[in-house]
Enzyme design. Sequence first.
Site, short mmCIF file in Angstrom:
data_model
loop_
_atom_site.label_atom_id
_atom_site.label_comp_id
_atom_site.label_asym_id
_atom_site.label_seq_id
_atom_site.Cartn_x
_atom_site.Cartn_y
_atom_site.Cartn_z
N ASP A 1 0.78 -1.32 -0.05
CA ASP A 1 0.00 0.06 0.04
C ASP A 1 0.99 1.12 -0.07
O ASP A 1 1.70 1.28 0.83
CB ASP A 1 -0.83 0.00 1.34
CG ASP A 1 -1.90 0.94 1.30
OD1 ASP A 1 -2.81 0.69 0.58
OD2 ASP A 1 -1.82 2.05 2.18
N GLU B 1 1.65 -0.58 -5.23
CA GLU B 1 0.58 0.61 -5.47
C GLU B 1 1.42 1.90 -5.61
O GLU B 1 1.74 2.38 -4.48
CB GLU B 1 -0.47 0.83 -4.53
CG GLU B 1 -1.47 1.80 -4.62
CD GLU B 1 -2.25 2.34 -3.54
OE1 GLU B 1 -3.25 2.73 -3.88
OE2 GLU B 1 -1.96 2.26 -2.47
C1 NOJ Z 1 -4.45 2.96 -0.74
C2 NOJ Z 1 -5.69 2.17 -0.47
O1 NOJ Z 1 -5.59 1.31 -1.48
C3 NOJ Z 1 -6.59 3.11 -0.06
O2 NOJ Z 1 -7.92 2.36 -0.12
C4 NOJ Z 1 -6.27 3.72 1.17
O3 NOJ Z 1 -7.38 4.30 1.75
C5 NOJ Z 1 -4.94 4.24 1.18
N1 NOJ Z 1 -4.14 3.52 0.49
C6 NOJ Z 1 -4.35 4.45 2.56
O4 NOJ Z 1 -4.04 3.13 3.08
#
Ligand code: NOJ
Length: 549
Positions: free
Chosen positions: A252, A294
Site C-alpha cells: 500500500d 501501489e
Molecule cells: C491506498 C489504499 O488502496 C486505499 O484504499 C487507502 O485508503 C489508502 N492507501 C491508505 O491506506
Amino acid sequence: MRALLGRAVAASSVVVLVVACGGADEPGASPRPRPPTRPSPEQGAAADRLLTGPDWYRHAVFYEVNVRSFQDSDGDGIGDLPGLVSRLDYLKDLGVDALWLMPINPSPFKDSGYDVADYGDVDKVYGGKPAFDVLVREAHARKMRVMVDLVLNHTSDQHPWFQESRKDKTNPKADYYVWSDTDGRSDVACGTYSAQFGTSAWAKDDQRGQYYYHRFYPGQPDLNYKNPAVVSAVLDAAKGWLDSGADGFRCDVIGLLVETADPEQCSMAPETQAIIRKLRALLDTYPDRAMVAEPLLGDARAYYGSGRDMFHMAFDFSYGYFWGVAFSARSRKLVDVSMAQSAAFPEGAQNALVIGSHDVQRAFTVASGHEWRQRRAAEIQLLRRGTPFVYYGEEVGLRPGAGVVVDSRDSARTPMTWARGPGHGFTKGTPWLAFGPMADETSVEAEDRDPESMLTFYRSLLAFRRGRAVWSTGAERVVGLDTGSVVAFLREDGAERYLVAVSLSEEEVDAALVERPAGVAEVVWGDGALGADGRLKLPARGSAVFRLR
Ligand code: NOJ
C-alpha cells in the site's frame, strides 16, 4: 465487408455473436463458433508450466478480493475467510491463479482495514489466523497463490505502537511516528493524499500534547521510517506473513514511507527505495514470492529499481483507472502513453493491469453504464503485456452501490452477488453494506449459463489467453491508425504474432493501419477483418484479435 458487419450485433454480445471471420475478406466463410469458456487441456498443461517457478506471477491472473464483501459463512453479514475458501473452486474455474486480499488484520475499520491495529494477526471477524492458514492450504492445494496487503506507511491509531508513542516524548516508541510541536514541520513537505482524507495532514494529540502526521485519515498516523527500529519492526511483520505461507505482498502507498523536505521526493525518496530493497531482499530468501506496488498516480518506473531489486510488479493506473474518461480518442492516447512508459521499464519489470479496484468507481460505472465498454476495456487489460488483476465482481458486471459505511469508495465495495433472492448467496444475515442495484441480474446464478452474460465473456477471454505466454510476456507495440476510435496493438513472442484491435466507437469502423503488419490475418477472437491493404473493419462496439502468419 462481409456479412458480419451487416448483421445486427447486440451491444452486450459482440464476442459471442461472431460470424464469418475465417480470414481476411474470404467470402462465404462459415460462422465462427462461440469461443470456449474453458481452456483446452493443452492450454491447461502449458499454464501449469508457466505458473511453476519464480516467474509464476508474470503468467498469473490475479483477483482482488474484498474479503469483507465476498462470502459470509456465519451469518453475521460480513464476508470471511471460510467463506472465501468455499468460493475457491469458482475462482479456479474462472481462471484465477492468485488472490490479493484487501487487509484482513485487526482494524477499527476507519479506512476499510487500511488502518491496521496489529500487523501479525487476522481479525476475528474474518476467522482469525487459523482461518488464514486454512485458506493458504486450500488455495495451494488448488495451485492458487495468496498475496496479502501490506500497509506499511501508517498504522491505526489503535495500534499498540501508537498507543505507546502518544503517551509522552520519552517512551520506547516515542519516535515511531512523526511528531511535531506545531501543525507542520519543515522536513515534511508532503500534504494530504487527497481531499477525501481532509485538508490538514497534522492532528493534535492531547495526551502527548503534540501534533502527529497522517497522510490519510486522522486515525492513520504515519510511521517514522527514519527510525531504524520501525524498519526492522515492519520487516519482522512481513517475515511473519511469509512464514505463514503468504505468496507475497501488495504494498500500500509504499512510495510514501519516508517523509522528506523536498516536495519533489514526496512520492519516492531515495531512503524509501532503500527500505523497499530490504523488503525485496527478505522476500528473495523465500522461494517463488512476489510483490506488487501501489504507486502514486503516474509513472511506476521508480518502483522497479534495476528490475530485480525492488518490485516485481507495479500497478499501471495511467490507463487502468482512467480508460473511460471519455471512451474516445482520449482513451486511445492513454493506452499509447501507458505503452510508451512501460517500454522504458527496466528488464524484469512486469506491469500489473487493472480496470478497477476498491479505490475507484466500478468498471461498469467508468464504462458509463455500458457493458460493451467494460468488455472492450477488459480486452485491453487482458491482452496487453502484463499481469491482470481482476477486481471482484467485475466478472459479473457488478453495479455501483449507494450505501456508505466508510466513505464514497464503498460504492465499489458492495457484497458479491452469488444468487438471486434475499442475501444473494452472500449472507444469511444482514449485509454489512447494502447490495448494489440489479443484484439478481448480476448474480453468478443468473449469468452462469447465459451465453451473452458478462461472466461468460470473462470466462471465455480468460480461457482464450490461458497458457499462452505471448499475452503475459510477449512484446507489445502500438499500431497507428487513421482514426482515434480504435486501440490497436501488436503482440509478439517469437513466431507467434497477433494484432489486437478494440473499437471505442458505437459505429462500424473502417479504418487504415499506418503500417500493416505482415502476414495473413485470421480472426481468433471477436469479429472483424484485416485486408492485405491494411484496411481494418470492426463491427460497432466490437473488437477482434487477428493471428498473423
Ligand atoms: C491506498 C489504499 O488502496 C486505499 O484504499 C487507502 O485508503 C489508502 N492507501 C491508505 O491506506
